[in-house]
Each structure stands twice: as structure tokens, then as C-alpha cells.
Design a protein around this motif. Sequence first.
Motif, short mmCIF file in Angstrom:
data_model
loop_
_atom_site.label_atom_id
_atom_site.label_comp_id
_atom_site.label_asym_id
_atom_site.label_seq_id
_atom_site.Cartn_x
_atom_site.Cartn_y
_atom_site.Cartn_z
N ASN A 1 0.98 -1.07 0.12
CA ASN A 1 0.10 -0.04 0.10
C ASN A 1 0.84 1.24 0.12
O ASN A 1 0.41 2.22 -0.78
CB ASN A 1 -0.86 -0.14 1.32
CG ASN A 1 -1.66 -1.25 1.47
OD1 ASN A 1 -1.15 -2.26 1.67
ND2 ASN A 1 -2.88 -1.05 1.37
N ILE A 2 1.98 1.17 0.92
CA ILE A 2 2.47 2.58 1.15
C ILE A 2 3.74 2.86 0.35
O ILE A 2 3.87 3.80 -0.39
CB ILE A 2 3.03 2.44 2.60
CG1 ILE A 2 1.78 2.46 3.68
CG2 ILE A 2 3.68 3.78 2.99
CD1 ILE A 2 1.75 2.16 4.81
N TRP A 3 4.30 1.55 -0.21
CA TRP A 3 5.64 1.74 -0.97
C TRP A 3 5.31 1.35 -2.38
O TRP A 3 5.44 2.10 -3.18
CB TRP A 3 6.87 0.69 -0.63
CG TRP A 3 7.86 0.34 -1.55
CD1 TRP A 3 8.70 1.32 -1.86
CD2 TRP A 3 7.86 -0.77 -2.16
NE1 TRP A 3 9.66 0.55 -2.61
CE2 TRP A 3 8.99 -0.66 -2.98
CE3 TRP A 3 7.23 -2.06 -2.20
CZ2 TRP A 3 9.73 -1.56 -3.89
CZ3 TRP A 3 7.68 -2.86 -2.92
CH2 TRP A 3 8.91 -3.03 -3.66
N LEU B 1 -1.16 8.76 8.08
CA LEU B 1 -1.21 9.06 6.76
C LEU B 1 -2.06 10.36 6.52
O LEU B 1 -1.77 11.22 5.60
CB LEU B 1 -1.80 8.00 5.86
CG LEU B 1 -0.66 6.66 5.60
CD1 LEU B 1 -1.25 5.51 5.33
CD2 LEU B 1 0.52 7.20 4.65
N ILE C 1 -5.95 3.15 2.60
CA ILE C 1 -4.65 3.64 2.70
C ILE C 1 -3.65 3.68 1.71
O ILE C 1 -2.90 4.54 1.62
CB ILE C 1 -4.04 2.19 3.71
CG1 ILE C 1 -4.97 2.56 5.20
CG2 ILE C 1 -2.69 2.43 3.95
CD1 ILE C 1 -4.33 1.25 6.13
N ALA D 1 -1.63 7.08 0.69
CA ALA D 1 -0.36 7.10 0.42
C ALA D 1 0.01 7.80 -0.80
O ALA D 1 0.84 8.80 -0.98
CB ALA D 1 0.24 5.70 0.54
N MET E 1 8.54 6.60 -2.21
CA MET E 1 8.30 6.68 -1.06
C MET E 1 9.46 7.14 -0.13
O MET E 1 9.45 8.11 0.75
CB MET E 1 7.86 5.42 -0.26
CG MET E 1 7.69 5.59 1.30
SD MET E 1 7.17 4.07 2.31
CE MET E 1 8.63 3.07 2.59
N VAL F 1 5.58 1.83 9.37
CA VAL F 1 5.49 1.29 8.12
C VAL F 1 6.40 -0.18 8.31
O VAL F 1 5.85 -0.91 7.51
CB VAL F 1 6.56 2.12 7.02
CG1 VAL F 1 6.76 1.21 5.69
CG2 VAL F 1 5.64 3.52 6.62
#
Length: 445
Positions: free
Chosen positions: A28-30, A188, A266, A270, A292, A317
Motif C-alpha cells: 500500500n505505502i511503497w 497518513l 490506505i 499514501a 516513498m 511502516v
Amino acid sequence: MNQAASITWKSRWTFILAATGSAVGLGNIWKFPYITGENGGGAFVLVYLACILCIGIPVMIAEIMAGRAGRSNPIHSMLSLSRDAGGSRAWGVVGAVGMVAGLMIMMFYSVVAGWALEYVFQSASGSYSGAPAEEIEAHFGNLLSSDGQQFIWHSLFSLLTASVVAAGVTRGIGKAVEILMPLLLIFLLLLVGYSAINGNFKAGLHFMFDTDFSRLSGNAVLIAMGHAFFTLSLGMGAIMAYGAYFPGHASIGKTVLTIAALDTGIALMAGMAMFPLVFANDLTPGQGPGLMFVTLPIAFSNMSGGVFFGSLFFALVSIAALSSSISLIEPGVAWMEKRGWRRVPSTFLLGGIAWAGGVASIHYGAVFDALDYLTANIMLPIGGLLIALFVSWRLPRKVVLDETGMKGGPAFAAWYWLLRYIAPIGILIVFLHSLGLFSALGALF
Ligand code: TRP
């Protein structure tokens, strides 16, 4: 009676936490923001959302159902369900290939998680505090060019994962996720707020949500679909393995919608935190895996308290990555346990294999890329396809009806239809499309 049957998650909520812990992670974040950047933005995001809705959610329900009905690790669940339905033992292969896919994912996942760990310390030491964007970019470049550094952090992350798995999954994970996931969410939101004020928010939103299909290649569609599987932890039996602990009476449908909504939310947040910073700082959206690690430190380097917030963010994270990585190893360990091995040596054997693969992907960028591409875009969709076919065509409708706890009705009918027709056909079309088959046909006529 097998062992797993006597241990069920305390409640549906605990299952939601564990499954969300598996789903929400580096994907999700990276990964989501950087592949969105590489594949041109809006149209890619739309295809990804469509895949979550029409393929990911139906397959997730099927996986949990199969795990709950089989009450065991993915291999044994598939074997016993198939036997009861008069099917072939070959279905066990789906679980076996999934187990291997999990280890293969871990071979690059733990490398990236290692980067996140390194950034906890880089942030805490204030090394990028107040630094200009170019210098922050250079920091990431330095890390990538130091195999020794990556080796240390990758090894540390692998060890952390193995320790949690060795201790047994049902203990501890739920609690950790319960506290840390909301914190990550709040964080976030704050970052999106920061980007809205200090970044080029308009350009970021345009990039993410303007749909220009002319920029979408067949390969991009495949990547969007592969990511729908990756981000929801589908196609290799991770969610099936957790499903074995799902309480018998609870309804699966609502649970899955909750998890998918959290996961997608999420990922979108991001992206909305990062792209405005990309455009405000003249960075390229398609810069790749470093996205990121370059954009967010720019935010932290300029905000007051950035040293504190930056360290905390990368710690969150890393923990999100940890609650995902355990689900990559767990199905294999559960299978070995059932075959008479003890948990601790099983964990260290499988974890060791994944760790060695990780060392290879640190040294050879091509190994890293190949593992990522092959698992997410080929192995997981094929695994998902087979699970969809198995549950909707091989298992008797009555068994499926009983096991989903959906009691018939329109929701069941819609899900069953999506699983029987839309998901399999959709997956096949995306595969064929990515091979350029349709443009070849188009050229022919
Ligand atoms: N879903 C996780 C993420 O987005 C990664 C992950 C954990 C995964 N377990 C999995 C992906 C099983 C595929 C299959 O970071």
C-alpha cells in the motif's frame, strides 16, 4: 480433529485485525504509489480499483471460505475439500505453489522492509533534516548502492519476522495491529494534510484521478490486476491460512468488505500524500521504487518535529511490513507443522530460504525485479484463478452456501456469479491483453 480447529480467533474483529495486518503493508505505502507513478496515474488507478472490486473481493471471500471449511493450512485444506467433493488430489498443488510464492515474495519484501528500518534510524539521526530534495534523493541512492547496509537491515527484518512466526501467529499479532493500524491511518491523514498545504495538491490529484486510457499499456493493466492480488494478500493461501481460524458462525462478506475498504483507503492516502510533493519538488512520478523514500523525507525534513515524526512514521511502516511478512511464511510453517515438524525449526528453515533469496536480490537487481514481477503479476493471479474455479465450480453449491454463512439471497448470488464467471474471465482477458493478443487481432482485421 486437527489442531487448528480448536484454536479460533477470539472474535470476528480479531480476524479482521490479522487479515488487515496481512493486507496493509509495503504494497500500500511503497508499491502502490510507485507503480501508479510508473504507469501514468489515473487510468491505472481506475483499473486497479475495478480489479479489487470484481476480482479481489470475490476471491478473498473464496479464500477465507476454503480456509474455514478446510480448517488447516492451504495444502491440506485444498486436499480435504477436494476429497470431500470427489475431486482430484491435484488441487493440493494450488496450496503448494502458493507456499513457494510466499517465500519468493518474502525474498524481495524483506529487502524493502529493511530499507524502511534503515530509514527509522536515518530519520532519528536527523541526517536529512532540513536537507534539500537533491540531497534526500542522494541518500536513497547511497543506501541502494551499499550491499552491506542492505544486508544488515534485511537480515534484521528477516529475524524479526521469523521470531514472530516461531512464537505462533495467534498470539500477539491482533493486539499489535489493533493499536498500530489506527496510528498509521492517522499518520497518513496528517501527511495528506501536509501535502495539501505544502505540496502541489492539485497536480497530485489530477495525476492520480484523471483517466487517460491512451497512456495505459497491456502490461500496465496486468500490473494493476497483479497489484490487486498483492495488496489484498490473495492468490497464495495466506488469507486461506488465516481463514482456518475464522469463527464458525461469523459472516465472511462484511468482513471482507471492511478489509478491502481499509486496504484501498490506505493505498489511496499514501498516493495522495506523495504525488503533491513530487510535483512541488520537480521530482518524476515514475522514478520507481525510491518514490516513498524520497518524497516523504522531503515532508519530514521541512516540518517542525520532523525528526520525531519521520522516525515514528518509518517505524509504523516497518511494523505494517512485519504484520504482512509473517503471513508470507505462516502457510508453509503450518503445513510443515502438520507433517510432524516442530514450529521453531520449520520457521527457521523456511525463513532461512527466504533470507538467502533476499541476499541474492540485494546483489542482483534483476533477481529483485524478476521475483516481484513473477509473483505479483503471474503466480498470484493464477493462484487466484484456480481458487475461484475450485470454489465456484468444483465444490458443491450447497457446501459453499453453508460455509460462507451468507444464507443465499442477492449478496450470495452476486458473489457466486462474480466468482464463477467475471473473476476467471477477467483474469484470462488481462493475461491475453498483456500478451498483446488483442492488438495483434486488431491489426489483423
Ligand atoms: N499484502 C501485503 C502488502 O500489501 C503483502 C503480502 C502479505 C502478500 N502477504 C501476502 C502478498 C500474501 C501476496 C500474498 O504489503
